[in-house]
Design an enzyme around this catalytic site. Sequence first.
Site, mmCIF file in Angstrom:
data_model
loop_
_atom_site.group_PDB
_atom_site.id
_atom_site.type_symbol
_atom_site.label_atom_id
_atom_site.label_comp_id
_atom_site.label_asym_id
_atom_site.label_seq_id
_atom_site.Cartn_x
_atom_site.Cartn_y
_atom_site.Cartn_z
ATOM 1 C CB SER A 4 -12.611 -7.895 -5.632
ATOM 2 O OG SER A 4 -13.850 -7.397 -6.120
ATOM 3 C CG HIS A 64 -13.467 -7.850 -1.575
ATOM 4 N ND1 HIS A 64 -13.344 -7.343 -0.295
ATOM 5 C CD2 HIS A 64 -13.878 -6.807 -2.348
ATOM 6 C CE1 HIS A 64 -13.658 -6.054 -0.295
ATOM 7 N NE2 HIS A 64 -13.987 -5.705 -1.529
ATOM 8 C CG ASP A 71 -16.008 -4.888 -4.482
ATOM 9 O OD1 ASP A 71 -15.847 -4.398 -3.349
ATOM 10 O OD2 ASP A 71 -15.062 -5.268 -5.199
ATOM 11 C CG MET A 109 -20.429 -1.237 -6.115
ATOM 12 S SD MET A 109 -19.459 -0.743 -7.544
ATOM 13 C CE MET A 109 -17.846 -1.431 -7.117
ATOM 14 C CG HIS A 163 -16.500 -3.209 0.076
ATOM 15 N ND1 HIS A 163 -15.536 -2.710 -0.773
ATOM 16 C CD2 HIS A 163 -16.913 -2.149 0.822
ATOM 17 C CE1 HIS A 163 -15.368 -1.416 -0.540
ATOM 18 N NE2 HIS A 163 -16.207 -1.047 0.413
ATOM 19 C CG MET A 166 -18.624 0.135 -1.738
ATOM 20 S SD MET A 166 -17.651 -0.213 -3.210
ATOM 21 C CE MET A 166 -17.899 -1.985 -3.325
ATOM 22 C CG MET A 218 -12.543 2.386 0.626
ATOM 23 S SD MET A 218 -12.719 0.759 -0.120
ATOM 24 C CE MET A 218 -12.639 1.124 -1.875
ATOM 25 C CG ASP A 273 -11.321 -2.763 -1.749
ATOM 26 O OD1 ASP A 273 -10.833 -3.112 -2.839
ATOM 27 O OD2 ASP A 273 -12.546 -2.773 -1.511
#
Length: 227
Positions: A10, A35, A37, A39, A68, A70, A139, A177
């Site tokens: 990530s 990966h 992330d 957010m 991913h 979020m 998670m 993850d």
Amino acid sequence: MINAIKLAPSIISADFARLGEQVREAEAAGADYIHIDVMDGRFVPVISMGTPIVEAVRQVTRLTLDVHLMVAEPERHIGAFMDAGGDIINVHVEASTHLHRIVQEVRGRGRRAGVCLNPGTPVSAIEEILPEVDQVMVMSVNPGWSGQRFIESALSKVQRLRRLIDEGGFRAEIEVDGGVTPENAPRCAAAGANVLVAASAVFNDRASVSENMARLKEALSRVGRGA
Ligand code: DX5
Ligand code: ZN
């Protein structure tokens, strides 16, 4: 038999001033996915990165981009992340009112659809969608930050999910993850996961990306040999 385990570094812990270089280092060290992330400061407390970073990473690697999300209301954003070059679009079940529609949309565009479970969300939350998805992300930390401690109960969750997937004959891969290290990676694999995300275990000040990737791979090579 345990299948080959894929590693998904990530970039959340990478040096953003040298992002392209760091992605190339991870690829050269045998990363399977990158990966990313995302957010939004709503679903999780902090804001990380968005589509421009996905586009930038897409320019420097041919590896699968594992996005991913979020984010709250992911249905508003999945199109943009597919346009930016995301290959696997992972949404949180806790954030998705119309999860089935999201999965259909992602698969309809020829991308892979992933669903993510927070530590407090039971496996039963994805029972109905399981036959439709390409990946389930378990998670093993509460999403929001890299560098948190691995939550051990994720392992039994992975085991239960593995059983459901195998019994149903479904295609979904299981990704873990959060807090993955060379110490717990073999246990994740033994529990039935086949994709492992790692941020701070790959990108850190202690060793190079290639050394860190080699440590993870070495630990995983012991799976199935009684380690
Ligand atoms: C959790 C993110 C993870 C995480 C991984 O908020 O989805 O991908 O940052 O970081 P490490 O591997 O450092 O726990
Ligand atoms: Zn993640």
